[in-house]
Motif scaffolding. Structure first.
Motif, PDB file in Angstrom:
ATOM      1  N   ALA A   1       4.484 -31.331  23.476  1.00  0.00           N
ATOM      2  CA  ALA A   1       4.412 -32.126  22.504  1.00  0.00           C
ATOM      3  C   ALA A   1       5.747 -33.067  22.976  1.00  0.00           C
ATOM      4  O   ALA A   1       6.527 -33.180  23.399  1.00  0.00           O
ATOM      5  CB  ALA A   1       4.564 -32.364  20.846  1.00  0.00           C
ATOM      6  N   VAL A   2       5.418 -34.559  22.449  1.00  0.00           N
ATOM      7  CA  VAL A   2       6.126 -35.857  23.065  1.00  0.00           C
ATOM      8  C   VAL A   2       6.029 -36.754  21.634  1.00  0.00           C
ATOM      9  O   VAL A   2       4.818 -37.035  20.964  1.00  0.00           O
ATOM     10  CB  VAL A   2       5.926 -36.626  24.072  1.00  0.00           C
ATOM     11  CG1 VAL A   2       7.158 -37.923  24.373  1.00  0.00           C
ATOM     12  CG2 VAL A   2       6.376 -35.650  25.395  1.00  0.00           C
TER      13      VAL A   2
ATOM     14  N   LYS B   1      16.965 -44.873  20.521  1.00  0.00           N
ATOM     15  CA  LYS B   1      15.293 -44.842  19.948  1.00  0.00           C
ATOM     16  C   LYS B   1      15.002 -44.344  21.447  1.00  0.00           C
ATOM     17  O   LYS B   1      15.212 -44.618  22.998  1.00  0.00           O
ATOM     18  CB  LYS B   1      15.017 -46.665  19.536  1.00  0.00           C
ATOM     19  CG  LYS B   1      14.938 -46.838  18.178  1.00  0.00           C
ATOM     20  CD  LYS B   1      14.416 -48.339  18.071  1.00  0.00           C
ATOM     21  CE  LYS B   1      14.777 -48.615  17.005  1.00  0.00           C
ATOM     22  NZ  LYS B   1      15.199 -50.225  17.194  1.00  0.00           N
ATOM     23  N   GLY B   2      13.867 -43.522  21.470  1.00  0.00           N
ATOM     24  CA  GLY B   2      13.044 -43.084  21.992  1.00  0.00           C
ATOM     25  C   GLY B   2      12.011 -41.805  22.259  1.00  0.00           C
ATOM     26  O   GLY B   2      11.294 -42.249  20.856  1.00  0.00           O
ATOM     27  N   TYR B   3      12.539 -40.642  22.719  1.00  0.00           N
ATOM     28  CA  TYR B   3      11.549 -40.263  22.825  1.00  0.00           C
ATOM     29  C   TYR B   3      12.088 -38.443  22.361  1.00  0.00           C
ATOM     30  O   TYR B   3      12.643 -38.285  22.965  1.00  0.00           O
ATOM     31  CB  TYR B   3      10.432 -39.870  23.808  1.00  0.00           C
ATOM     32  CG  TYR B   3       9.765 -41.239  24.602  1.00  0.00           C
ATOM     33  CD1 TYR B   3       8.549 -41.709  23.275  1.00  0.00           C
ATOM     34  CD2 TYR B   3      10.325 -42.430  24.989  1.00  0.00           C
ATOM     35  CE1 TYR B   3       7.990 -42.182  23.730  1.00  0.00           C
ATOM     36  CE2 TYR B   3       9.290 -43.347  25.421  1.00  0.00           C
ATOM     37  CZ  TYR B   3       8.440 -43.615  24.350  1.00  0.00           C
ATOM     38  OH  TYR B   3       7.416 -44.656  24.340  1.00  0.00           O
ATOM     39  N   VAL B   4      11.240 -37.903  21.516  1.00  0.00           N
ATOM     40  CA  VAL B   4      11.927 -35.934  21.905  1.00  0.00           C
ATOM     41  C   VAL B   4      10.716 -35.514  22.048  1.00  0.00           C
ATOM     42  O   VAL B   4       9.712 -35.453  22.581  1.00  0.00           O
ATOM     43  CB  VAL B   4      11.678 -35.650  19.440  1.00  0.00           C
ATOM     44  CG1 VAL B   4      12.121 -34.329  19.878  1.00  0.00           C
ATOM     45  CG2 VAL B   4      12.518 -36.690  19.572  1.00  0.00           C
ATOM     46  N   PHE B   5      11.807 -34.768  23.102  1.00  0.00           N
ATOM     47  CA  PHE B   5      10.394 -34.283  23.905  1.00  0.00           C
ATOM     48  C   PHE B   5       9.914 -32.025  23.488  1.00  0.00           C
ATOM     49  O   PHE B   5      11.347 -32.028  23.805  1.00  0.00           O
ATOM     50  CB  PHE B   5      10.196 -34.131  25.625  1.00  0.00           C
ATOM     51  CG  PHE B   5      10.014 -35.329  26.186  1.00  0.00           C
ATOM     52  CD1 PHE B   5       9.107 -35.427  27.026  1.00  0.00           C
ATOM     53  CD2 PHE B   5      11.219 -36.252  25.894  1.00  0.00           C
ATOM     54  CE1 PHE B   5       8.680 -36.814  27.658  1.00  0.00           C
ATOM     55  CE2 PHE B   5      11.442 -37.761  26.864  1.00  0.00           C
ATOM     56  CZ  PHE B   5       9.851 -38.249  27.163  1.00  0.00           C
ATOM     57  N   LEU B   6       8.949 -31.315  23.849  1.00  0.00           N
ATOM     58  CA  LEU B   6       9.280 -30.168  23.071  1.00  0.00           C
ATOM     59  C   LEU B   6       8.833 -29.703  24.224  1.00  0.00           C
ATOM     60  O   LEU B   6       7.165 -29.824  24.425  1.00  0.00           O
ATOM     61  CB  LEU B   6       9.142 -29.654  21.729  1.00  0.00           C
ATOM     62  CG  LEU B   6       8.771 -28.452  21.314  1.00  0.00           C
ATOM     63  CD1 LEU B   6       9.757 -27.674  21.380  1.00  0.00           C
ATOM     64  CD2 LEU B   6       7.644 -28.279  20.212  1.00  0.00           C
TER      65      LEU B   6
ATOM     66  N   ILE C   1      13.930 -27.840  24.135  1.00  0.00           N
ATOM     67  CA  ILE C   1      14.179 -29.559  23.024  1.00  0.00           C
ATOM     68  C   ILE C   1      15.002 -30.666  23.747  1.00  0.00           C
ATOM     69  O   ILE C   1      16.306 -30.993  24.622  1.00  0.00           O
ATOM     70  CB  ILE C   1      14.644 -29.499  21.997  1.00  0.00           C
ATOM     71  CG1 ILE C   1      14.424 -30.500  20.642  1.00  0.00           C
ATOM     72  CG2 ILE C   1      15.911 -28.422  21.663  1.00  0.00           C
ATOM     73  CD1 ILE C   1      12.622 -30.444  20.532  1.00  0.00           C
ATOM     74  N   LEU C   2      14.718 -31.810  24.182  1.00  0.00           N
ATOM     75  CA  LEU C   2      15.335 -32.676  24.176  1.00  0.00           C
ATOM     76  C   LEU C   2      15.130 -34.126  23.838  1.00  0.00           C
ATOM     77  O   LEU C   2      13.829 -34.159  23.914  1.00  0.00           O
ATOM     78  CB  LEU C   2      14.717 -33.216  26.179  1.00  0.00           C
ATOM     79  CG  LEU C   2      14.804 -31.354  27.168  1.00  0.00           C
ATOM     80  CD1 LEU C   2      13.035 -31.684  26.961  1.00  0.00           C
ATOM     81  CD2 LEU C   2      15.064 -32.132  28.148  1.00  0.00           C
TER      82      LEU C   2
ATOM     83  N   ASP D   1      19.719 -32.266  25.407  1.00  0.00           N
ATOM     84  CA  ASP D   1      19.162 -31.017  26.268  1.00  0.00           C
ATOM     85  C   ASP D   1      19.846 -29.768  25.682  1.00  0.00           C
ATOM     86  O   ASP D   1      20.212 -29.281  26.358  1.00  0.00           O
ATOM     87  CB  ASP D   1      19.424 -31.236  27.589  1.00  0.00           C
ATOM     88  CG  ASP D   1      18.715 -30.205  28.803  1.00  0.00           C
ATOM     89  OD1 ASP D   1      17.819 -29.332  28.288  1.00  0.00           O
ATOM     90  OD2 ASP D   1      18.885 -30.918  29.902  1.00  0.00           O
ATOM     91  N   MET D   2      18.669 -29.098  24.938  1.00  0.00           N
ATOM     92  CA  MET D   2      18.835 -27.430  24.855  1.00  0.00           C
ATOM     93  C   MET D   2      17.996 -27.030  24.734  1.00  0.00           C
ATOM     94  O   MET D   2      17.041 -26.813  24.164  1.00  0.00           O
ATOM     95  CB  MET D   2      19.842 -28.103  22.974  1.00  0.00           C
ATOM     96  CG  MET D   2      20.300 -28.693  22.916  1.00  0.00           C
ATOM     97  SD  MET D   2      22.005 -27.957  23.609  1.00  0.00           S
ATOM     98  CE  MET D   2      22.458 -26.309  22.458  1.00  0.00           C
TER      99      MET D   2
END
Length: 134
Positions: free
Chosen positions: A20-21, A35-40, A45-46, A74-75
């Motif tokens: 998901a994003v 501000k930006g995007y959370v990536f899963l 998780i980024l 970046d975890m």
């Protein structure tokens, strides 16, 4: 979603899949939160900052802007200890995620204000991804 991944500054790991994003911001208790995007993904998780930032202002009006796109979080999901979803704001219409990572991790905690998706759904997705259920 795949367009955002293709335009990102990071590379997916071999055999890594995007789950998901969501657009959002990395809350640092300030008005200049990135501000930006959370990536899963099924492994990480980024958070990638992706916005135009004012470089010059005249009377509070931005006269010059610069595009900023860089990876700030970046975890690995294996280091995720706890996810807490919360609704905030005057009408409880803001979705927030608090992530706690293992001690000794590069990032100990992260707070995201996500837009357009439910924080409880994201909490469930994060826990499911951590359990390797994707």
């Amino acid at each position: 979603m795949m367009d955002l991944v293709a335009a990102a500054t990071f590379q997916l790991l071999p055999a890594e899949g995007v789950i998901a994003v969501v657009p959002g911001k990395l809350d640092k208790e300030g008005k200049d939160d990135p501000k930006g995007y959370v990536f899963l993904t099924d492994q990480r998780i980024l958070f990638e900052q992706n916005e135009e930032v004012a470089t010059k202002k005249v009377l509070f009006i931005a006269t010059e802007k610069q595009k900023v796109q860089k990876l700030l979080v970046d975890m690995p999901l294996g280091q995720l200890e706890k996810v807490t979803a919360s609704k905030k704001g005057m009408m409880s219409n803001e979705d927030h995620l608090d992530l706690m990572f293992e001690s000794g991790s590069a990032t100990r905690a992260a707070h995201f204000h996500i837009n357009g998706q439910d924080c409880n759904a994201w909490q469930a997705m994060l826990n499911r991804a951590k359990a390797k259920d994707y």
